[in-house]
Write a protein that holds these residues in place. Structure first.
Motif, mmCIF file in Angstrom:
data_model
loop_
_atom_site.group_PDB
_atom_site.id
_atom_site.type_symbol
_atom_site.label_atom_id
_atom_site.label_comp_id
_atom_site.label_asym_id
_atom_site.label_seq_id
_atom_site.Cartn_x
_atom_site.Cartn_y
_atom_site.Cartn_z
ATOM 1 N N ASN A 55 14.575 -31.546 -24.549
ATOM 2 C CA ASN A 55 14.143 -31.297 -25.929
ATOM 3 C C ASN A 55 15.324 -31.584 -26.865
ATOM 4 O OD1 ASN A 55 15.688 -28.807 -26.171
ATOM 5 N ND2 ASN A 55 14.138 -27.879 -24.841
ATOM 6 N N ARG B 1 16.829 -21.351 -15.488
ATOM 7 C CA ARG B 1 16.187 -22.542 -16.069
ATOM 8 C C ARG B 1 17.221 -23.572 -16.497
ATOM 9 N NH1 ARG B 1 10.573 -21.235 -19.159
ATOM 10 N NH2 ARG B 1 9.623 -20.389 -17.273
ATOM 11 N N LEU B 2 16.824 -24.809 -16.505
ATOM 12 C CA LEU B 2 17.676 -25.852 -17.051
ATOM 13 C C LEU B 2 17.492 -25.819 -18.565
ATOM 14 C CD1 LEU B 2 19.533 -28.267 -16.711
ATOM 15 C CD2 LEU B 2 17.533 -29.692 -16.328
ATOM 16 N N LYS C 222 14.008 -21.577 -8.944
ATOM 17 C CA LYS C 222 13.668 -20.693 -10.074
ATOM 18 C C LYS C 222 14.629 -19.527 -10.238
ATOM 19 C CE LYS C 222 8.725 -21.728 -10.036
ATOM 20 N NZ LYS C 222 8.598 -22.639 -11.151
ATOM 21 N N GLY D 107 17.518 -26.533 -22.483
ATOM 22 C CA GLY D 107 17.403 -27.816 -23.193
ATOM 23 C C GLY D 107 16.335 -28.706 -22.598
ATOM 24 N N PHE D 108 15.618 -28.182 -21.598
ATOM 25 C CA PHE D 108 14.503 -28.924 -21.009
ATOM 26 C C PHE D 108 13.214 -28.130 -21.173
ATOM 27 C CE2 PHE D 108 15.424 -32.784 -18.553
ATOM 28 C CZ PHE D 108 16.758 -32.917 -18.909
ATOM 29 N N HIS E 292 14.102 -20.134 -28.086
ATOM 30 C CA HIS E 292 13.768 -20.824 -29.343
ATOM 31 C C HIS E 292 15.051 -21.477 -29.867
ATOM 32 C CE1 HIS E 292 11.737 -21.853 -32.926
ATOM 33 N NE2 HIS E 292 11.574 -20.676 -33.502
ATOM 34 N N ASP F 137 17.276 -29.905 -28.438
ATOM 35 C CA ASP F 137 18.462 -29.074 -28.361
ATOM 36 C C ASP F 137 19.369 -29.413 -27.196
ATOM 37 O OD1 ASP F 137 18.132 -27.701 -30.681
ATOM 38 O OD2 ASP F 137 16.647 -26.355 -29.799
ATOM 39 N N ARG G 157 5.991 -30.962 -13.784
ATOM 40 C CA ARG G 157 5.809 -29.912 -14.805
ATOM 41 C C ARG G 157 5.955 -30.438 -16.227
ATOM 42 N NH1 ARG G 157 7.674 -27.926 -10.331
ATOM 43 N NH2 ARG G 157 6.978 -25.888 -9.556
ATOM 44 N N TYR H 4 10.215 -32.186 -9.456
ATOM 45 C CA TYR H 4 10.011 -30.832 -10.012
ATOM 46 C C TYR H 4 9.780 -30.924 -11.513
ATOM 47 C CZ TYR H 4 11.077 -26.055 -11.619
ATOM 48 O OH TYR H 4 11.012 -24.826 -12.232
ATOM 49 N N ARG I 256 7.127 -25.856 -25.335
ATOM 50 C CA ARG I 256 5.767 -25.315 -25.332
ATOM 51 C C ARG I 256 4.745 -26.378 -25.755
ATOM 52 N NH1 ARG I 256 3.339 -20.451 -25.870
ATOM 53 N NH2 ARG I 256 4.547 -19.963 -24.052
HETATM 54 N N1 ACO Z 1 13.900 -25.338 -16.304
HETATM 55 C C1 ACO Z 1 13.247 -25.162 -15.153
HETATM 56 N N2 ACO Z 1 11.936 -24.925 -15.029
HETATM 57 C C2 ACO Z 1 11.254 -24.795 -16.155
HETATM 58 C C3 ACO Z 1 11.850 -24.950 -17.425
HETATM 59 C C4 ACO Z 1 13.219 -25.233 -17.473
HETATM 60 N N3 ACO Z 1 13.868 -25.386 -18.640
HETATM 61 N N4 ACO Z 1 10.928 -24.793 -18.394
HETATM 62 C C5 ACO Z 1 9.768 -24.544 -17.774
HETATM 63 N N5 ACO Z 1 9.958 -24.551 -16.409
HETATM 64 C C6 ACO Z 1 8.939 -24.397 -15.368
HETATM 65 C C7 ACO Z 1 8.468 -22.954 -15.238
HETATM 66 O O1 ACO Z 1 9.228 -22.266 -14.290
HETATM 67 C C8 ACO Z 1 7.032 -23.152 -14.843
HETATM 68 O O2 ACO Z 1 7.022 -23.505 -13.476
HETATM 69 P P1 ACO Z 1 5.740 -23.059 -12.543
HETATM 70 O O3 ACO Z 1 4.552 -23.762 -13.119
HETATM 71 O O4 ACO Z 1 6.130 -23.505 -11.163
HETATM 72 O O5 ACO Z 1 5.661 -21.561 -12.679
HETATM 73 C C9 ACO Z 1 6.588 -24.387 -15.636
HETATM 74 O O6 ACO Z 1 7.809 -25.145 -15.822
HETATM 75 C C10 ACO Z 1 5.966 -24.089 -16.980
HETATM 76 O O7 ACO Z 1 6.832 -23.201 -17.672
HETATM 77 P P2 ACO Z 1 6.377 -22.230 -18.839
HETATM 78 O O8 ACO Z 1 7.433 -21.175 -19.009
HETATM 79 O O9 ACO Z 1 4.975 -21.801 -18.607
HETATM 80 O O10 ACO Z 1 6.394 -23.209 -20.085
HETATM 81 P P3 ACO Z 1 6.333 -22.780 -21.583
HETATM 82 O O11 ACO Z 1 5.635 -23.880 -22.292
HETATM 83 O O12 ACO Z 1 5.799 -21.398 -21.737
HETATM 84 O O13 ACO Z 1 7.883 -22.707 -21.984
HETATM 85 C C11 ACO Z 1 10.001 -23.160 -22.906
HETATM 86 C C12 ACO Z 1 8.516 -23.559 -22.874
HETATM 87 C C13 ACO Z 1 10.162 -21.675 -23.290
HETATM 88 C C14 ACO Z 1 10.686 -23.998 -23.987
HETATM 89 C C15 ACO Z 1 10.613 -23.415 -21.507
HETATM 90 O O14 ACO Z 1 10.428 -24.756 -21.135
HETATM 91 C C16 ACO Z 1 12.096 -23.030 -21.455
HETATM 92 O O15 ACO Z 1 12.417 -21.862 -21.205
HETATM 93 N N6 ACO Z 1 13.014 -24.036 -21.625
HETATM 94 C C17 ACO Z 1 14.418 -23.769 -21.654
HETATM 95 C C18 ACO Z 1 14.806 -23.196 -23.023
HETATM 96 C C19 ACO Z 1 14.802 -24.246 -24.110
HETATM 97 O O16 ACO Z 1 15.361 -25.339 -23.954
HETATM 98 N N7 ACO Z 1 14.186 -23.893 -25.240
HETATM 99 C C20 ACO Z 1 14.160 -24.786 -26.425
HETATM 100 C C21 ACO Z 1 12.810 -24.998 -26.954
HETATM 101 S S1 ACO Z 1 12.892 -26.206 -28.215
HETATM 102 C C22 ACO Z 1 13.207 -25.383 -29.623
HETATM 103 O O17 ACO Z 1 13.125 -24.203 -29.803
HETATM 104 C C23 ACO Z 1 13.644 -26.281 -30.743
#
Ligand code: ACO
Length: 430
Positions: free
Chosen positions: A361, A299-300, A296, A302-303, A266, A363, A356, A352, A306
């Protein structure tokens, strides 16, 4: 809210129930499931993918189209034309202020920007190397102990004064947690500065010399605050609403929001972006790092988001601000920034991420801007909390005034042991 359509749910045992369809002014319709209990059933929706927890007039998001509106105004227009305090007024009161209303609001916020001297002593109880978010959770929660005169949450005037206190004092508390961390004296707020100038002054000023704010950098931070001001029912806002639904006071509720914001999925994301960039270390390691992301291993940061499965509209504004700030500070060639831009380019073209729907985002860029402004990484989430305080308090205020809201209490699908008899210790040790 219109609800003249009906959906019928029929179970395999022949029982059925009618569920009203509710329509808002924008966005998806929702099924009113309140009658479902009559069938002796609940819904199962972990992480609330399909659940609207409330009706709200504050913020609208269309994640597929990449839209974000505060009280109907697109975020891009507010980021360009408004300032943070005007945006606060809008979120709290529902309309843009007249010049007189804004001047009054400004004055009221400024009158509350100092904290009680006793509150300043709390800091000594923390280790100097405490994470500033730990300090924020504690000190903002402690505000509850100071304002017994205005904690009647059923009284709209009390709610208003608590909102003003929070908007005014959270930046002071945030800057104090930074000063404490680095061992510099606390700076009292200075009312001749604007809200954001004053925050920068309390962060970067010292008693030894005059602080002169740079208007371009002030504007950049102003944008960060505006872009983070509200985001409808996200994890921290839902936490504030849930805590508030029990009748807890607004300072305690906002402290719970700060705790929820702290997590890396978050509000901790911009801090995580910078940590990630440091770990990658050099632009020559970017390809190897991206290989690990696709396998996997990590995670990257900032990308992805939800809700936004297209570009995050805040990210587009922040990207422009990022370039402006880097230019102003002549940092375009900074190796860390170059690496971030390289990651962004690769991710935007890689199947990739495209498959997906993972886009940068807000941030991803806000971390880069904050670093350029000289704000240390461990303060990034604190900055987010300063901007989001108005969102939390506006949502809390709306919830308290909403006659339909009761104490929040989700149900569960129990999958533990069925009834069994207690076994005395002698029986277990055999
Ligand atoms: N890097 C790589 N792969 C990712 C990332 C990422 N940042 N985010 C999602 N994925 C992949 C997952 O592995 C999944 O792959 P799969 O379908 O092969 O299993 C698919 O994308 C969907 O991912 P979910 O976790 O189901 O997506 P969800 O909507 O639940 O998660 C979240 C959203 C938590 C923001 C996620 O994208 C993440 O962890 N991002 C990195 C952290 C981040 O930047 N958070 C900031 C949010 S913005 C804010 O709070 C203002």
């Amino acid at each position: 809210m219109e609800n003249n359509r009906i959906a019928t749910l029929t179970l395999d045992d022949g029982r059925s129930i009618e569920l009203p369809v509710m329509s808002g002014t924008l966005g998806a319709d929702v099924l009113d499931l309140r009658n479902l209990q009559k069938l002796g059933m609940y819904t199962y929706d972990p992480a609330f993918f399909s659940t609207a927890s409330c009706a709200s007039q504050i913020t609208y998001i269309d994640g597929d189209a990449g839209l974000l509106y505060y009280r109907g105004y697109p975020i891009e227009q507010l980021a360009k034309g408004s300032d943070f305090l005007e945006t606060c007024y809008l979120l709290l009161h529902g309309e843009l202020p007249t010049s007189r209303q804004l001047a009054e609001f400004n004055l009221k916020v400024k009158r509350h920007s100092m904290v009680h001297d006793q509150l300043a002593r709390f800091y000594n109880g923390f280790r100097r190397d405490a994470h500033p978010m730990a300090v924020m959770v504690g000190v903002v929660g402690a505000l509850s102990a100071f304002y017994h005169d205005s904690l009647d949450i059923t009284n709209p005037e009390h709610r208003e004064i608590s909102a003003l206190r929070l908007i005014a004092k959270v930046p002071t508390i945030a800057a104090m947690s930074y000063k404490y961390n680095i061992g510099e004296p606390f700076m009292f707020p200075r009312n001749s500065f604007s809200y954001v100038e004053n925050f920068m002054y309390m962060m970067f000023g010292t008693p030894c010399e005059e602080y002169v704010p740079n208007p371009k950098l002030v504007r950049a931070l102003e944008r960060i605050f505006i872009l983070h001001a509200d985001h409808e029912q996200n994890a921290s806002t839902s936490t504030v609403r849930l805590a508030g639904s029990s009748g807890a006071n607004p300072f305690a509720c906002v402290a719970s929001g700060i705790a929820a914001l702290w997590g890396p999925a978050h509000g901790g994301a911009n801090e995580a972006v910078l940590k990630m960039l440091h770990e990658i270390g050099d632009i020559s390691h970017v390809d190897e790092f991206m290989k690990g992301v696709k396998e996997k291993k990590y995670r990257l940061m900032g990308f992805g988001h939800r809700v936004y499965k297209n570009m995050d509209p805040r990210a587009s504004v922040m990207r422009d601000t990022c370039y402006e700030v880097l230019q102003e500070l002549k940092l375009e060639n900074d190796p860390l920034f170059k690496m971030a831009l390289q990651l962004e380019q690769i991710a935007l073209q890689d199947p990739y991420f495209i498959e997906r729907k993972l886009y940068p985002n807000v941030d991803f860029y806000s971390g880069i801007v904050l670093r350029a402004l000289g704000i240390p990484t461990n303060m990034f989430t604190v900055i987010f909390a300063v901007g989001r305080t108005i969102g939390w308090i506006s949502q809390w205020n709306e919830m308290i005034a909403d006659k339909e809201q009761k104490i929040g209490r989700p149900r569960q699908l129990y999958i533990g042991a069925t009834k069994r008899d207690y076994v005395p210790m002698q029986g277990r040790d055999k």
